[in-house]
Each structure stands twice: as C-alpha cells, then as structure tokens.
Design a protein around this motif. Structure first.
Motif, mmCIF file in Angstrom:
data_model
loop_
_atom_site.group_PDB
_atom_site.id
_atom_site.type_symbol
_atom_site.label_atom_id
_atom_site.label_comp_id
_atom_site.label_asym_id
_atom_site.label_seq_id
_atom_site.Cartn_x
_atom_site.Cartn_y
_atom_site.Cartn_z
ATOM 1 N N MET A 199 0.845 -1.174 0.000
ATOM 2 C CA MET A 199 0.000 0.000 0.000
ATOM 3 C C MET A 199 0.899 1.248 0.000
ATOM 4 N N THR A 200 0.585 2.203 -0.844
ATOM 5 C CA THR A 200 1.374 3.431 -0.902
ATOM 6 C C THR A 200 0.990 4.364 0.249
ATOM 7 N N GLU A 201 1.829 5.367 0.485
ATOM 8 C CA GLU A 201 1.540 6.355 1.532
ATOM 9 C C GLU A 201 0.266 7.123 1.188
ATOM 10 N N ASP A 202 0.053 7.409 -0.087
ATOM 11 C CA ASP A 202 -1.177 8.095 -0.508
ATOM 12 C C ASP A 202 -2.411 7.254 -0.166
ATOM 13 N N GLU A 203 -2.330 5.967 -0.429
ATOM 14 C CA GLU A 203 -3.444 5.073 -0.123
ATOM 15 C C GLU A 203 -3.673 4.969 1.384
ATOM 16 N N ARG A 204 -2.595 4.937 2.135
ATOM 17 C CA ARG A 204 -2.726 4.894 3.605
ATOM 18 C C ARG A 204 -3.459 6.135 4.104
ATOM 19 N N PHE A 205 -3.112 7.303 3.542
ATOM 20 C CA PHE A 205 -3.781 8.527 3.983
ATOM 21 C C PHE A 205 -5.243 8.532 3.539
ATOM 22 N N GLU A 206 -5.529 8.042 2.337
ATOM 23 C CA GLU A 206 -6.918 7.958 1.879
ATOM 24 C C GLU A 206 -7.742 7.079 2.819
ATOM 25 N N ASP A 207 -7.169 5.967 3.266
ATOM 26 C CA ASP A 207 -7.857 5.098 4.225
ATOM 27 C C ASP A 207 -8.113 5.837 5.537
ATOM 28 N N LEU A 208 -7.143 6.622 5.972
ATOM 29 C CA LEU A 208 -7.289 7.406 7.199
ATOM 30 C C LEU A 208 -8.420 8.426 7.040
ATOM 31 N N HIS A 232 -1.301 15.159 5.080
ATOM 32 C CA HIS A 232 -0.400 14.370 4.249
ATOM 33 C C HIS A 232 0.483 15.355 3.488
ATOM 34 N N VAL A 233 1.771 15.355 3.821
ATOM 35 C CA VAL A 233 2.707 16.310 3.232
ATOM 36 C C VAL A 233 3.955 15.569 2.753
ATOM 37 N N ARG A 234 4.280 15.750 1.495
ATOM 38 C CA ARG A 234 5.480 15.129 0.908
ATOM 39 C C ARG A 234 5.554 13.627 1.225
ATOM 40 N N GLY A 235 4.417 12.961 1.133
ATOM 41 C CA GLY A 235 4.375 11.510 1.319
ATOM 42 C C GLY A 235 4.390 11.026 2.752
ATOM 43 N N ARG A 236 4.289 11.951 3.697
ATOM 44 C CA ARG A 236 4.315 11.556 5.108
ATOM 45 C C ARG A 236 3.050 11.996 5.829
ATOM 46 N N HIS A 247 10.686 7.459 15.352
ATOM 47 C CA HIS A 247 9.424 7.301 14.627
ATOM 48 C C HIS A 247 9.114 8.454 13.682
ATOM 49 N N GLY A 248 9.973 9.466 13.653
ATOM 50 C CA GLY A 248 9.742 10.580 12.755
ATOM 51 C C GLY A 248 10.637 11.753 13.090
ATOM 52 N N VAL A 249 10.319 12.873 12.462
ATOM 53 C CA VAL A 249 11.062 14.114 12.676
ATOM 54 C C VAL A 249 10.062 15.242 12.904
ATOM 55 N N ARG A 250 10.542 16.311 13.510
ATOM 56 C CA ARG A 250 9.680 17.487 13.658
ATOM 57 C C ARG A 250 9.374 18.024 12.273
ATOM 58 N N PHE A 251 8.135 18.361 12.036
ATOM 59 C CA PHE A 251 7.704 18.862 10.735
ATOM 60 C C PHE A 251 8.206 20.278 10.521
#
Length: 109
Positions: free
Chosen positions: A1-10, A44-48, A66-70
C-alpha cells in the motif's frame, strides 16, 4: 500500500465523524488535512503523515526514531508537529486519533 493510499484510508475512517472536515475543503496550507472544529490535526505532506501532538510526545517519538519534527519549508521545525517516518510501525489511525484529541483538548483550554 502506498503512503497516498494509507492517507486515503485514514480520511475514509475519520470523515465519518461529524466534527471532522476532510481534505479538500480549503486551498493552500492544510488543503490535504483532516480538521476538527476547523483546526488541522493530521495532514499528508510530501508523502508523510504529519500530526499535531504535545511537544513532549513529539520529542519522545523523534527520540525513538518514529519521525522528525515537521518543517513547513520555513527553516524552523515546529515543536508540536511530527512527520511520521515511512518505516515507523506506529498506527496512523492511532496517531491521528491522539492528534485529534489533543487539538480538541487545546481548543477547550
């Protein structure tokens, strides 16, 4: 599943809540964002996935890898915003729910 699809599910999961506005309701910054009471809590910004959380929670998640500050391309990372690492095993839905609750709680203060 792509990041775009994950966000669409969200989005599909959260837009069912009456107080949540899905992406597309505005233009510019936040146009790809989930909002609660017109305040952004996940986007959803730049795939994240980017979520608004308390600074202490963001600090802990960054420290655990688990990530970085945006950074909204202004050169300064935002204290209460986390851009989730693509390889983080954390649930996007759980992070988004936590962010929504944080934003709702901040609104009540």
């Amino acid at each position: 599943m792509t990041e775009d699809e994950r966000f669409e599910d969200l989005v599909d999961e959260f837009q069912r809540l009456p107080e949540v506005t899905p992406p597309g309701a505005s233009r510019g910054f936040g146009s790809h964002a989930l909002r609660v009471h017109n305040r952004i809590f996940a986007m959803h910004v730049r795939g994240r996935l980017v979520v608004k959380l308390p600074k202490s929670r963001v600090d802990a998640l960054v420290e655990d890898g688990h990530g970085v500050r945006f950074d909204a391309n202004k050169g300064t990372p935002m204290k209460e915003w986390l851009a989730v690492a693509p390889d983080s095993p954390l649930s996007w839905a759980e992070l988004a729910r936590e962010a929504m609750e944080f934003v709702v709680g901040a609104r009540k203060r």
